[in-house]
Scaffold this motif. Structure first.
Motif, PDB file in Angstrom:
ATOM      1  N   LEU B  96      44.624  49.392  39.433  1.00 57.27           N
ATOM      2  CA  LEU B  96      43.775  49.462  40.621  1.00 57.27           C
ATOM      3  C   LEU B  96      42.568  48.530  40.482  1.00 57.27           C
ATOM      4  O   LEU B  96      42.215  47.812  41.418  1.00 57.27           O
ATOM      5  N   ARG B  99      43.334  45.008  41.218  1.00 54.51           N
ATOM      6  CA  ARG B  99      43.454  44.630  42.638  1.00 54.51           C
ATOM      7  C   ARG B  99      42.148  44.072  43.180  1.00 54.51           C
ATOM      8  O   ARG B  99      42.141  43.371  44.179  1.00 54.51           O
ATOM      9  N   GLY B 100      41.030  44.387  42.524  1.00 53.47           N
ATOM     10  CA  GLY B 100      39.761  43.786  42.927  1.00 53.47           C
ATOM     11  C   GLY B 100      39.754  42.275  42.765  1.00 53.47           C
ATOM     12  O   GLY B 100      38.925  41.586  43.355  1.00 53.47           O
ATOM     13  N   THR B 102      42.051  40.359  43.850  1.00 56.31           N
ATOM     14  CA  THR B 102      42.912  39.789  44.888  1.00 56.31           C
ATOM     15  C   THR B 102      42.387  38.468  45.480  1.00 56.31           C
ATOM     16  O   THR B 102      43.155  37.525  45.605  1.00 56.31           O
ATOM     17  N   PRO B 103      41.085  38.357  45.821  1.00 53.99           N
ATOM     18  CA  PRO B 103      40.658  37.090  46.429  1.00 53.99           C
ATOM     19  C   PRO B 103      40.740  35.897  45.476  1.00 53.99           C
ATOM     20  O   PRO B 103      40.664  34.759  45.918  1.00 53.99           O
ATOM     21  N   MET B 151      36.578  48.503  40.541  1.00 59.44           N
ATOM     22  CA  MET B 151      37.392  47.564  41.321  1.00 59.44           C
ATOM     23  C   MET B 151      36.479  46.606  42.106  1.00 59.44           C
ATOM     24  O   MET B 151      36.720  45.397  42.151  1.00 59.44           O
ATOM     25  N   GLN B 155      35.700  42.195  41.553  1.00 60.30           N
ATOM     26  CA  GLN B 155      35.754  41.111  42.543  1.00 60.30           C
ATOM     27  C   GLN B 155      34.698  40.046  42.233  1.00 60.30           C
ATOM     28  O   GLN B 155      34.802  38.920  42.718  1.00 60.30           O
TER      29      GLN B 155
END
Lengths: 321, 256
Positions: B96, B99-100, B102-103, B151, B155
């Protein structure tokens, strides 16, 4: 291990039938084809096509179910239960009845279009509210079941009214791999492959969407584009599978639950497991159907419904309290 | 350098929630947005993060208008942790938190060394590294909230917006989360903007406080200037006395 299971299921599918063939003969026929041996002809003329069809249909339905369950966060999602297979079947039947379309290309096209329309319709019906709670899961599932029942009722009505359509679809609408599908297979494999490719390409975006629309946007991901890609992928996969073998349910329901146990909830690793496993499950059900009613056959869709029905009820009892 | 909000209006459907709001959020600080329920706190955060369209006005992030930035570029500079994010069934902590990233990830490539480092840093900062292999659904509410914050940390954006990061937590866990946000702001020199319900906690943990009412600005500035009986009356309609907190010296609200 899963690829071993798939290869075993494929070999069983080649060996078992109205006439059983020894495993040794199957391997010999595969690797050293001799047209003078009856076994080799049976395998290459009938069972290879049937086996490839089974693998493709199972893989497509399992992948469609995985994508649907992840992005809708609905553990009861399945192309059969949510009416997408029904939409594809309705498209095919109406096109035959009204337009007389029987060639593989147009049948594939209307199956995918019907699946896509049903997917969009069910998505719009089931949308709204907090996506995580069981009321939202129930709403989406009920919307799907209603659309499924409606589509399949119209299919039944058309088949009852029209003798020609009936003859074509007597076996097809309950899900069978046995109908001559060779002509359609080569049109539909690329469609199914395209559906898989879209799911794989968009897998990170769909994973982000599985955290909720706000999280996806906060990662810079367009929600409409991702939902659209997911619906297109599901339409290609389920539409392709239905055009090949009729509306077969429950593969797409069960397999994603197993892949989540094995590799977690991300879509790309899930696809790597679900594709071979879906093929194996469908072939094994097909083989069981050939054994149980020998020398006749029970259609694969019936076997899957016998297994999948109780699984669906058990999952529903767990999810919707 | 800062986040400038220039006479923006945001509507939900036909209902105008924020009407011509202008304010400045300082960089490198912790900012708390306070106000009664329905005053537009969450709407403001969602508007800043580009989740809601602006009817009017503009938002300028470090001299770049947000409206002209691509969503993927904005997501590398500004993150929003929504109030109730959804954990996929069966997901584990490290997956999880990853997933941070993602960008920052490229399609089909596994997370690079830089991504894995960012995930490690985030998990350690939020104190969830030792539970990385556990299922998120098996964690307590406080642990789960720290996983979500990890998370958002992963990012690695200069700006991090947190929508009610302390809701549903008991007081010790609220303090834990606020310490975590405070520490991350000073150690990673990130700008944090959060909405909070508890005015005294906002006063204690935020460098800059923004008080809203009905989508309008009541006051903004350092806590001791904003958290006054007069502002509390105008923002919340609350009659209260404000005394210096005997432990921390920050304003402490005593409702009458």
């Amino acid at each position: 291990m899963i690829s071993g299971l798939t290869i075993g299921a494929a070999l069983a599918s080649l060996a078992v039938g109205a006439r059983d063939l020894p495993w040794g003969d199957v391997l010999v026929a595969l690797f050293r084809f001799d047209p003078s041996r009856a076994a080799d002809v049976i395998i290459w003329e009938m069972r290879v096509t049937r086996t490839i069809t089974g693998l493709a249909v199972g893989a497509a339905l399992a992948a469609a179910g995985l994508v649907m369950q992840q992005i809708s966060r609905n553990p009861l999602a399945d192309p059969g239960i949510l009416g997408i297979n029904g939409g594809a079947a309705l498209g095919v039947v109406l096109s035959i009845w009204f337009l007389g379309w029987r060639d593989p290309l147009s049948q594939s096209g209307v199956a995918v279009a019907g699946a896509g329309l049903a997917a969009l319709f069910v998505y719009l019906l089931g949308r709204g509210g907090r996506a995580a709670d069981s009321a939202a899961i129930l709403r989406l599932t009920l919307a799907g079941i209603a659309v499924s029942a409606l589509c399949l009722a119209v299919v039944s009505a058309v088949v009852l009214i029209d003798q020609g359509t009936r003859n074509l679809y007597r076996f097809w609408t309950i899900g069978s791999l046995a109908e001559d599908s060779q002509g359609r297979l080569w049109w539909l494999l690329p469609l199914i492959a395209a559906g898989l490719a879209i799911a794989a390409l968009m897998s990170r975006k769909m994973d982000a969407l599985a955290l909720g629309a706000d999280s996806a946007r906060s990662f810079g991901i367009s929600v409409p584009v991702t939902v659209g890609a997911a619906l297109l992928s599901v339409a290609l996969l389920a539409g392709g599978a239905v055009a090949l073998a009729g509306p077969i349910g429950f593969v797409g329901l069960i397999v994603p639950h197993v892949t989540r146990r094995l590799v977690g909830p991300s879509i790309l690793p899930g696809l790597l497991v679900a594709v071979p496993m879906g093929g194996a499950v469908l072939l094994l059900c097909d083989v069981v159907g050939r054994i149980l009613a020998r020398p006749a056959e029970i259609q694969t869709g019936i076997i899957l419904a016998l297994i999948g029905g109780p699984v669906f009820l058990a999952l529903m009892a767990k999810v919707v309290r | 350098m800062s986040l400038n909000i220039d006479s923006i209006s945001i509507a939900y459907g036909t209902h105008l929630v924020i009407k011509g709001l202008s304010l400045t959020i300082p960089k490198g600080a912790v900012t708390a947005i306070i106000g009664p329920n329905g005053c537009g706190k969450s709407t403001l955060l969602r508007g800043i993060a580009g989740l809601l369209p602006l009817q009017r006005g503009r938002i300028v992030l470090d001299e770049n208008p947000v409206a002209q930035m691509r969503p993927s570029a904005l997501a590398r500079r500004l993150a929003l942790l929504p109030q109730a994010p959804l954990a996929p069934e069966g997901i584990r902590v490290q997956e999880l938190v990853t997933r941070g990233r993602t960008p920052w990830l490229r399609p089909f490539r596994p997370p690079a060394a830089a991504d894995r480092d960012a995930v490690e840093r985030a998990m350690h900062a939020a104190g969830v590294a030792e539970m990385r292999h556990r299922r998120v659904s098996d964690l307590s509410g406080g642990q789960r909230q720290r996983v979500w914050i990890a998370m958002a940390f992963a990012q690695e954006t200069e700006w991090l917006l947190l929508d009610e990061p302390t809701t549903w937590l008991d007081l010790p866990h609220q303090l834990e989360v606020l310490h975590l946000i405070r520490r991350q702001s000073s150690e990673a020199s990130r700008s944090m903007v959060m909405t909070l319900h508890d005015i005294s906690l906002a006063a204690r943990f935020a460098d800059h406080v923004i008080a809203l009412r009905d989508g309008d600005l009541v006051a903004q500035g350092p806590a001791h200037q904003v958290i006054t009986p007069e502002v509390l009356k105008r923002s919340f309609g609350l009659k209260a006395q404000v005394i210096p907190d005997p432990l921390h010296g920050t304003p402490l609200v005593l409702p009458r």
